[in-house]
Enzyme design. Sequence first.
Site, PDB file in Angstrom:
ATOM      1  N   SER A   9      35.063  36.225  41.335  1.00  0.00           N
ATOM      2  CA  SER A   9      36.226  35.373  41.590  1.00  0.00           C
ATOM      3  C   SER A   9      35.807  33.933  41.383  1.00  0.00           C
ATOM      4  CB  SER A   9      36.683  35.566  43.041  1.00  0.00           C
ATOM      5  OG  SER A   9      37.633  34.595  43.399  1.00  0.00           O
ATOM      6  N   TYR A  68      34.501  36.597  52.001  1.00  0.00           N
ATOM      7  CA  TYR A  68      34.906  36.809  50.600  1.00  0.00           C
ATOM      8  C   TYR A  68      34.093  35.906  49.679  1.00  0.00           C
ATOM      9  CZ  TYR A  68      38.174  37.381  46.633  1.00  0.00           C
ATOM     10  OH  TYR A  68      38.746  37.650  45.413  1.00  0.00           O
TER      11      TYR A  68
HETATM   12  N1  LIG Z   1      44.428  38.287  42.363  1.00  0.00           N
HETATM   13  C1  LIG Z   1      43.620  37.241  42.309  1.00  0.00           C
HETATM   14  O1  LIG Z   1      44.076  36.077  42.263  1.00  0.00           O
HETATM   15  C2  LIG Z   1      42.137  37.433  42.263  1.00  0.00           C
HETATM   16  C3  LIG Z   1      41.343  36.313  41.989  1.00  0.00           C
HETATM   17  C4  LIG Z   1      39.966  36.477  41.918  1.00  0.00           C
HETATM   18  C5  LIG Z   1      39.406  37.720  42.108  1.00  0.00           C
HETATM   19  N2  LIG Z   1      40.201  38.799  42.393  1.00  0.00           N
HETATM   20  C6  LIG Z   1      39.545  40.090  42.548  1.00  0.00           C
HETATM   21  O2  LIG Z   1      40.128  41.002  41.646  1.00  0.00           O
HETATM   22  C7  LIG Z   1      39.917  42.343  42.111  1.00  0.00           C
HETATM   23  C8  LIG Z   1      41.207  43.142  41.987  1.00  0.00           C
HETATM   24  O3  LIG Z   1      42.161  42.609  42.881  1.00  0.00           O
HETATM   25  P1  LIG Z   1      43.710  42.488  42.514  1.00  0.00           P
HETATM   26  O4  LIG Z   1      44.014  41.047  42.400  1.00  0.00           O
HETATM   27  O5  LIG Z   1      44.044  43.378  41.393  1.00  0.00           O
HETATM   28  O6  LIG Z   1      44.363  42.969  43.889  1.00  0.00           O
HETATM   29  P2  LIG Z   1      45.093  44.321  44.325  1.00  0.00           P
HETATM   30  O7  LIG Z   1      45.202  44.234  45.796  1.00  0.00           O
HETATM   31  O8  LIG Z   1      46.351  44.499  43.529  1.00  0.00           O
HETATM   32  O9  LIG Z   1      44.088  45.464  43.890  1.00  0.00           O
HETATM   33  C9  LIG Z   1      42.956  45.795  44.636  1.00  0.00           C
HETATM   34  C10 LIG Z   1      42.847  47.301  44.682  1.00  0.00           C
HETATM   35  O10 LIG Z   1      41.637  47.644  45.373  1.00  0.00           O
HETATM   36  C11 LIG Z   1      41.945  48.713  46.251  1.00  0.00           C
HETATM   37  N3  LIG Z   1      40.992  48.727  47.359  1.00  0.00           N
HETATM   38  C12 LIG Z   1      40.940  47.886  48.425  1.00  0.00           C
HETATM   39  N4  LIG Z   1      39.962  48.253  49.245  1.00  0.00           N
HETATM   40  C13 LIG Z   1      39.362  49.338  48.690  1.00  0.00           C
HETATM   41  C14 LIG Z   1      38.300  50.170  49.078  1.00  0.00           C
HETATM   42  N5  LIG Z   1      37.641  49.972  50.230  1.00  0.00           N
HETATM   43  N6  LIG Z   1      37.956  51.198  48.258  1.00  0.00           N
HETATM   44  C15 LIG Z   1      38.636  51.447  47.115  1.00  0.00           C
HETATM   45  N7  LIG Z   1      39.668  50.686  46.717  1.00  0.00           N
HETATM   46  C16 LIG Z   1      40.026  49.647  47.489  1.00  0.00           C
HETATM   47  C17 LIG Z   1      43.360  48.433  46.726  1.00  0.00           C
HETATM   48  O11 LIG Z   1      43.972  49.582  47.292  1.00  0.00           O
HETATM   49  C18 LIG Z   1      44.011  47.960  45.445  1.00  0.00           C
HETATM   50  O12 LIG Z   1      44.526  49.045  44.698  1.00  0.00           O
HETATM   51  C19 LIG Z   1      39.387  42.198  43.526  1.00  0.00           C
HETATM   52  O13 LIG Z   1      37.984  42.384  43.511  1.00  0.00           O
HETATM   53  C20 LIG Z   1      39.719  40.762  43.880  1.00  0.00           C
HETATM   54  O14 LIG Z   1      38.860  40.232  44.846  1.00  0.00           O
HETATM   55  C21 LIG Z   1      41.549  38.684  42.480  1.00  0.00           C
END
Ligand SMILES: NC(=O)c1ccc[n+]([C@@H]2O[C@H](COP(=O)([O-])OP(=O)(O)OC[C@H]3O[C@@H](n4cnc5c(N)ncnc54)[C@H](O)[C@@H]3O)[C@@H](O)[C@H]2O)c1
Length: 256
Positions: A140, A153
């Site tokens: 991130s 985080y």
């Molecule tokens: N959305 C943003 O702005 C952003 C920015 C930087 C990084 N990220 C990172 O991107 C990645 C994906 O996130 P996203 O934005 O698609 O969010 P999201 O919440 O849509 O997807 C995350 C997925 O991970 C699953 N999950 C959560 N805990 C889990 C566990 N213990 N075991 C298995 N699955 C689990 C959730 O059920 C969900 O389907 C994450 O690592 C997040 O930290 C997101």
Amino acid sequence: MRFKDKVVIITGGGSGMGLAATRLFAGEGAIVAVNDVKEATAAAAVAEVTAAGGRAIAIPGDVSKREVAESSVARVVKEFGRVDILLNVAGIATIQPAETYDAWDRITGVDLDGPFYWSQAAAAQSMLPNGSGNIVNVSSLAGHVAYPGDVGYIAAKAGVLGLTRSLAIEWARKGIRVNCVSPGFTDTQIIRDMEAIDPNRFAERKKRIPMARAAQPEEMAKAMAFLASDDASYITGVILNVDGGQLALSSGWSPA
Ligand SMILES: NC(=O)c1ccc[n+]([C@@H]2O[C@H](COP(=O)([O-])OP(=O)(O)OC[C@H]3O[C@@H](n4cnc5c(N)ncnc54)[C@H](O)[C@@H]3O)[C@@H](O)[C@H]2O)c1
């Protein structure tokens, strides 16, 4: 069809950028094993892929548990013979002040222990014995620079940068490439949940993105696909910032 017949595991593959990756990789010919802690979400992603004529199975479970990583990888290897690509996408976040932060174990467990356990399991059970494999982690912007309210985080995502570089050099001569996508603001559930807690803070924050918009999850999936594909055959240990220019603006100035 860059991933024709490749066996791909995607953690957190049921929603957001994980789901976008599930669709992209399956659409380009991969057999996708979809992990998610939410069983129904993983099953829905698999049903969607199958209905579109693709190949996928659900391997639900909590990524922060080492035994789940080991047994899930074992199941994929048993069923399909190997793991070619692992995308460590699952992640969670919160907002709590550091002095009363009680989410440390949970957040670092999912966001840092998870990618390590799954990489170790995929490498040990398939990639190292086969002398070939590809891992893409998801960090991130918060892995590079801090904001107030989620010490676990930010520490975990910084850890993912080190994990990526460390595994990349340890396994570079063993046929495994390890890279990382580092997203900025992306329009997914994790952000919508945080926005609901403090909408004004997020509205202000979005104004400071140089490209003046959040990313779509598909834009992250495309970056993961590039790193996992043969187009990136000489790239390992790289952190690819996909953030609309945000990290370039860590000078304290407002965008032009
Ligand atoms: N959305 C943003 O702005 C952003 C920015 C930087 C990084 N990220 C990172 O991107 C990645 C994906 O996130 P996203 O934005 O698609 O969010 P999201 O919440 O849509 O997807 C995350 C997925 O991970 C699953 N999950 C959560 N805990 C889990 C566990 N213990 N075991 C298995 N699955 C689990 C959730 O059920 C969900 O389907 C994450 O690592 C997040 O930290 C997101």
